[in-house]
Scaffold this active site. Structure first.
Site, PDB file in Angstrom:
ATOM      1  CG  ASP A 107     -23.674  20.323  -3.759  1.00  0.00           C
ATOM      2  OD1 ASP A 107     -24.329  19.486  -4.390  1.00  0.00           O
ATOM      3  OD2 ASP A 107     -22.961  20.035  -2.778  1.00  0.00           O
ATOM      4  CE1 TYR A 109     -15.424  21.065  -7.459  1.00  0.00           C
ATOM      5  CE2 TYR A 109     -14.053  19.106  -7.409  1.00  0.00           C
ATOM      6  CZ  TYR A 109     -15.235  19.736  -7.753  1.00  0.00           C
ATOM      7  OH  TYR A 109     -16.225  19.025  -8.381  1.00  0.00           O
TER       8      TYR A 109
END
Lengths: 247, 247
Positions: free
Chosen positions: B52, B110
């Site tokens: 994003d 992540y």
């Protein structure tokens, strides 16, 4: 009037250094404007050090006089609303009336970060010196030790200083590698006081030791000769951080 | 045609995410433009993940087809001249003809950084979520363990995904504190694949556990109910880093 001391952190990327200048945005001016706006009186601050354009501070100390009734401890919270994200007031306290952030300093610690990898690091471009060549780190570590002690550091000073003496006492000088990432090298220098560009010239000289252009054993000779042409290049500003001021 | 794979690092601050968009600068478009300019042919890349806007990547993998005669290993050096400082090509190699950076991925890791201190940190404003309140870190650590395993993670997914199944297998989920600076908290999540905003919703939920609004023991219930309204807020994008892709 109160004498208020304050600790700041700042990212120097977007500033022309600490010190007030005509026609350039500096950290000092920015902090003075924010304090003056907050307190409704014209504030002039005394900083612990004149950092150059692009140099950062992890723990900067300043002091200023004010008639404010706001408790010193609350000032950072209020001031941070007036400051952009790249400067943070961390702590403030009412200091002794004769405290001067510049002249009371007994010593400072700087760190200088080198990103030693063939490829640049997007997260460190404004916060390190990118050196894409192999460096002899053992030689750099050996060379660093030679800086420790009380010496005349004329060979490690840029023109433009106004000091009475060029003798400084370095109490710590070392080259370390980050445990998680061997590409990140940190030069740590601690001294009672520093000459103009001293850490950047020491770092540039250590880099040249890493390249094999200067040998570790030459450092004492360069210090003794006091000749700027024998020491190394001046490392760029963005790798330098003022880490700690001692009072 | 060759099938070339490449590893990138990027600072997502100035990009509207990875994926190509009309009227917005994205990492994919920037890399395609640079590759097309370098190679003199129109290049389309396949990325391992759609990050994003504002999300960063420490190790991003992509692949593309090209007729170039430049050895793949040399491409990053040439490409970096075409790229700005916030994207770096780290490594490239000629991949098997059927390698697809998106579909070949077996898993990803992540990390999400939280700056948990009353004061903001000028160096982390674009790279962490600033939380100025006290957080119960022991509760957060206990809660993180409950995410590990194969579960239907519907409660931890933003609307907008197009996946066939919402079952994912989380193999690692932990909350750690930086040894040198206890204010810096890292959430690490590793899974075979991720749902849309999954790490950010898991992190937001862990933060609410830290605030005492959700208890660690409720996590299995929230997972089982599969109701997005029971999980926590979506942590902001700038604290998220794609750390590793597994093939």
């Amino acid at each position: 009037m109160k004498n208020i001391a304050m600790r700041l952190m700042y990212d120097g990327t977007n500033y022309h250094g600490w010190q007030y200048q005509n026609n350039a945005v500096t950290v000092q001016q920015t902090v003075e404007d924010a304090l003056s706006g907050l307190l409704g009186e014209e504030i002039k601050v005394t900083g612990c050090s004149r950092t150059d354009a692009g140099v950062h501070a992890l723990d900067y100390v300043l002091n200023f006089r004010s008639d404010t009734n706001i408790p010193a401890e609350r000032l950072p919270y209020a001031l941070n609303y007036y400051l952009s994200d790249d400067i943070t007031a961390v702590e403030a306290w009412e200091a002794a009336d004769d405290f001067n952030a510049r002249f009371a300093s007994r010593g400072k610690q700087y760190i200088y970060k080198i990103w030693n990898n063939r490829m640049k690091n997007p997260f460190l471009s404004g916060y390190s010196w990118h050196i894409p060549y192999n460096m002899d780190r053992a030689a750099m570590k050996a060379a660093a030790v030679h800086f420790i002690g009380e010496h005349d550091f004329s060979a490690f000073m840029a023109a433009g200083g106004s000091q009475k003496t060029t003798v400084r006492h370095i109490t710590r000088c070392e080259v370390t590698e980050d445990k998680e990432n061997q590409s990140l090298i940190t030069v740590t220098v601690e001294a009672n006081a520093f000459l103009y560009n001293m850490v950047r010239i020491i770092t540039g000289t250590l880099a040249e030791v890493g390249f094999g252009r200067i040998s570790a054993d030459e450092i004492p000779v360069i210090i003794e000769k006091g000749n700027r042409t024998m020491s190394g290049l001046t490392a760029p500003p963005q790798g330098l951080f003022l880490k700690k001021v001692y009072y």
